[in-house]
Design an enzyme around this catalytic site. Structure first.
Site, PDB file in Angstrom:
ATOM      1  N   GLU A 272       0.841  -1.205   0.000  1.00 21.01           N
ATOM      2  CA  GLU A 272       0.000   0.000   0.000  1.00 21.01           C
ATOM      3  C   GLU A 272       0.876   1.255   0.000  1.00 21.01           C
ATOM      4  O   GLU A 272       0.664   2.194  -0.773  1.00 21.01           O
ATOM      5  CB  GLU A 272      -0.896   0.026   1.258  1.00 21.01           C
ATOM      6  CG  GLU A 272      -1.964  -1.041   1.296  1.00 21.01           C
ATOM      7  CD  GLU A 272      -1.521  -2.305   2.025  1.00 21.01           C
ATOM      8  OE1 GLU A 272      -0.322  -2.663   1.932  1.00 21.01           O
ATOM      9  OE2 GLU A 272      -2.369  -2.947   2.663  1.00 21.01           O
TER      10      GLU A 272
ATOM     11  N   GLY B 135       5.981  -1.899  14.891  1.00 19.91           N
ATOM     12  CA  GLY B 135       5.256  -0.873  14.136  1.00 19.91           C
ATOM     13  C   GLY B 135       4.240  -0.124  14.989  1.00 19.91           C
ATOM     14  O   GLY B 135       4.160   1.102  14.957  1.00 19.91           O
ATOM     15  N   ARG B 136       3.461  -0.862  15.789  1.00 16.89           N
ATOM     16  CA  ARG B 136       2.397  -0.208  16.548  1.00 16.89           C
ATOM     17  C   ARG B 136       2.913   0.556  17.763  1.00 16.89           C
ATOM     18  O   ARG B 136       2.146   1.184  18.489  1.00 16.89           O
ATOM     19  CB  ARG B 136       1.330  -1.231  16.941  1.00 16.89           C
ATOM     20  CG  ARG B 136       1.861  -2.514  17.572  1.00 16.89           C
ATOM     21  CD  ARG B 136       0.785  -3.592  17.560  1.00 16.89           C
ATOM     22  NE  ARG B 136       1.251  -4.880  18.067  1.00 16.89           N
ATOM     23  CZ  ARG B 136       1.818  -5.808  17.323  1.00 16.89           C
ATOM     24  NH1 ARG B 136       2.067  -5.575  16.034  1.00 16.89           N
ATOM     25  NH2 ARG B 136       2.173  -6.974  17.852  1.00 16.89           N
TER      26      ARG B 136
ATOM     27  N   GLU C 179      -3.724  -6.085  17.378  1.00 18.59           N
ATOM     28  CA  GLU C 179      -2.616  -6.742  16.680  1.00 18.59           C
ATOM     29  C   GLU C 179      -1.706  -7.435  17.707  1.00 18.59           C
ATOM     30  O   GLU C 179      -1.073  -8.443  17.421  1.00 18.59           O
ATOM     31  CB  GLU C 179      -1.815  -5.736  15.841  1.00 18.59           C
ATOM     32  CG  GLU C 179      -1.314  -6.322  14.531  1.00 18.59           C
ATOM     33  CD  GLU C 179      -0.657  -5.316  13.587  1.00 18.59           C
ATOM     34  OE1 GLU C 179       0.251  -4.587  14.023  1.00 18.59           O
ATOM     35  OE2 GLU C 179      -1.025  -5.263  12.407  1.00 18.59           O
TER      36      GLU C 179
ATOM     37  N   HIS D 199     -25.355   9.261  20.703  1.00 17.68           N
ATOM     38  CA  HIS D 199     -26.447   9.347  19.719  1.00 17.68           C
ATOM     39  C   HIS D 199     -26.312   8.242  18.684  1.00 17.68           C
ATOM     40  O   HIS D 199     -26.835   8.336  17.583  1.00 17.68           O
ATOM     41  CB  HIS D 199     -26.436  10.734  19.070  1.00 17.68           C
ATOM     42  CG  HIS D 199     -26.661  11.802  20.089  1.00 17.68           C
ATOM     43  ND1 HIS D 199     -27.914  12.221  20.452  1.00 17.68           N
ATOM     44  CD2 HIS D 199     -25.788  12.465  20.893  1.00 17.68           C
ATOM     45  CE1 HIS D 199     -27.803  13.127  21.409  1.00 17.68           C
ATOM     46  NE2 HIS D 199     -26.521  13.290  21.705  1.00 17.68           N
TER      47      HIS D 199
ATOM     48  N   LYS E   7      -1.942 -10.922   2.756  1.00 18.02           N
ATOM     49  CA  LYS E   7      -1.022 -10.185   1.871  1.00 18.02           C
ATOM     50  C   LYS E   7      -0.552 -11.100   0.744  1.00 18.02           C
ATOM     51  O   LYS E   7      -0.523 -10.713  -0.425  1.00 18.02           O
ATOM     52  CB  LYS E   7       0.208  -9.696   2.645  1.00 18.02           C
ATOM     53  CG  LYS E   7      -0.057  -8.620   3.664  1.00 18.02           C
ATOM     54  CD  LYS E   7       1.267  -8.164   4.276  1.00 18.02           C
ATOM     55  CE  LYS E   7       1.060  -7.357   5.533  1.00 18.02           C
ATOM     56  NZ  LYS E   7       2.286  -7.028   6.239  1.00 18.02           N
TER      57      LYS E   7
END
Ligand code: F6P
Length: 542
Positions: free
Chosen positions: A212, A266-267, A352, A384, A511
């Site tokens: 991506e 990464g996170r 993850e 709401h 992937k």
């Protein structure tokens, strides 16, 4: 039998749960006048209130025993020391080192990471100061004023959330956007506002293989090339990656590549050069304050006894609600517009990390559920929308309310916002009986018969568990503190469930399959797939 159920503290928690299950939490307040004081903690001026969870002093004592039986203290120390906590990838998880002010040498794989972090931060400071000062020029010598981050997952969500939370600190005149989705529309939307002469792209990808991000980077380069009609675009691209060779092969000038490392997941990477866009937009000093806040939480987590250690207590409360009271999801409800993306960041960080089915030995953990569904959204909007489900639905959940004592908004709405946050946690706990609903309807003028018929629809069971967190302000320091808190909570949950919080093998198969299907969609080639997928391809290609 799971290892958890062999622990004596776990068995005692099970028995204890049976003693508590017939009691409603609101009654625990009448039994104990000191309940709020007993179950709320103030840490660096942040208040956390666990008292609306079904816990007693005995529960807390059993949590402490559980921590001992799990050798949690040692496991926390091991994490900070750089033990191979990500055992499937043979890596430590040392994102805490990125926010540590310590100058002490720390070695990982023969490298002094303290020096690497320092060098990288110096580079980030120089870039961000130059951009803020209007001295970072594009290929046509015009100052850069738009920064577009191309990245996905951890290379997107953390920095995006931080910038949306800390908007009041952003440098005026600097524009920024995040493009993560490979849907070309996302890039188009970002480019619609951008002046090519003044746009800098940050390609954020730890692996530098994420399809991506690379597709978006290629299209961004093409857009620039066509708009500026030139090939020397070095000034318009910075890459952040742990694979410098791949970024060079892509065509990024080596001087414009900032490193990151295997020991940063990464996170958990917003603290690294992945946070470059934060430093640019907010200024390096504010980025440093974010790191300081996270470091303050690291210190608390590493050094505070279990009974007052807030990430540890939050993790135990989460597991308590999940295992013993059936919660399958954890709603994160920030009563702050600025934190509206916090839930999304936490979704990746938690799901993850904790969406795992096997323990350290590779054995199935089917005796208990692991990571819950993380969801939610900013109050009061949720009221709401999905709060109806919270109040009267049949699903089991628990939730966190996050509030800030002060606001930077110039409009006088804050008391209204806070009143709603407090009222929701109150309503979830108190509920409303049919008799109360019926009485209220009669007071409104309905006949006894009408009220009786309508009351079941208005009744709310209550006794829903929630935790409230109140920050003194939404500043870089306290945002860093809050994010690190949730990071450590996730780690403690992984210790309890004996799973690896730092790998994510589950994302790989999709992937691989996408790459095998691509030729069918792009070049109409025949591919091997199941009948449903082939049918869908066929329809798309017609
Ligand atoms: O696909 C999941 C993932 O690997 C995340 O863990 C990561 O944050 C994201 O993709 C992006 O990866 P990268 O930074 O390597 O492009």
């Amino acid at each position: 039998m799971s290892y958890l159920s062999t622990l004596s503290s776990w068995k005692k928690l099970q028995t204890h749960k049976y003693e508590l299950q017939s009691i409603v939490t609101k009654d625990l307040f009448s039994f104990d006048q000191e309940r709020f004081q007993r179950f709320s903690f103030v840490c660096h001026d942040v208040l956390v209130d666990y008292s609306k969870n079904k816990i007693t002093q005995e529960t807390m004592a059993l949590f402490e025993c559980l921590a001992q039986e799990l050798s949690l203290d040692k496991k926390i120390k091991d994490l900070f020391k750089g033990a191979t906590v990500n055992f499937t990838e043979k890596r430590p998880a040392l994102h805490m080192a990125l926010r540590s002010p310590q100058a002490k040498k720390k070695m990982v794989d023969g490298e002094n990471i303290t020096a690497l972090i320092k060098q990288t931060k110096e580079k980030m400071a120089a870039i961000s100061r130059a951009i803020q000062a209007g001295e970072y020029l594009g290929a046509t010598a015009k100052p850069i004023n738009t920064i577009i981050n191309l990245g996905i997952g951890g290379s997107d969500l953390g920095p995006k959330m931080v910038l949306s939370a800390l908007k009041p600190y952003a440098k005026e005149g600097l524009n920024y956007a995040f493009v993560s989705n490979v849907d070309g529309q996302a890039l188009e939307n970002a480019l619609a506002q951008a002046d090519p002469e003044r746009t800098l792209f940050i390609i954020s990808s730890k692996s530098f293989t994420t399809q991506e991000t690379l597709e978006n980077a290629k299209s961004a380069r093409l857009w620039l090339k066509q708009a500026l009609n030139r090939d020397d675009l070095n000034q318009h691209f910075i890459a952040v990656t742990s694979h410098v060779d791949k970024a060079c092969a892509f065509g990024i000038d080596e001087q414009s590549i900032l490193p990151m490392w295997d020991w940063v997941g990464g996170r958990f990477s917003l603290w690294s050069a992945i946070g470059l866009i934060i430093a640019i937009v907010l200024g390096f000093d504010h980025f440093s304050a974010l790191l300081e806040g996270a470091h303050a939480m690291d210190e608390h987590f590493e050094k505070t006894p279990m009974r007052e250690n807030v990430p540890v207590l939050s993790a135990f409360i989460n597991v308590w609600n999940q295992h013993f009271f059936g919660a399958t999801s954890h709603a994160i409800l920030p009563y702050s517009e600025s934190l509206h993306q916090f839930t999304e960041h936490l979704q990746q960080m938690s799901m993850e990390s904790l969406g795992k089915s096997v323990n350290r030995e590779g054995a199935s953990v089917d005796q208990y559920r692991t990571g819950p569904v993380i969801w939610g959204g900013a109050g009061t909007n949720g009221q709401h929308s999905f709060h109806q489900w919270l109040h009267q639905g049949r699903g089991r959940f628990h939730c966190d309310f996050i509030l800030s004592k002060t606001t930077s908004s110039c409009f006088d709405h804050h008391a209204v916002l806070l009143s709603h946050g407090l009222a929701q946690s109150q309503a979830l706990m108190l509920g409303r009986s049919q008799a109360q609903a019926s009485a209220a309807l009669e007071q409104k003028g309905l006949s006894a018969k009408e009220a009786e018929l309508l009351a079941p629809h208005l009744a709310m069971p209550g006794d829903r568990a929630s935790t409230s967190i109140i920050l003194p302000e939404l500043s870089p320091f306290y945002l860093g503190f809050l994010i690190a808190w949730y990071e450590h909570t996730v780690f403690v949950q992984s210790v309890i469930w004996d799973i690896n919080a730092f790998d994510q093998w589950g994302v790989e198969l999709g992937k691989q399959l996408a790459s095998t299907l691509l030729p069918a969609l792009k070049q109409n080639k025949t591919v091997d797939a199941d009948a449903s997928t082939l049918g869908l391809i066929d329809f798309l290609n017609q």
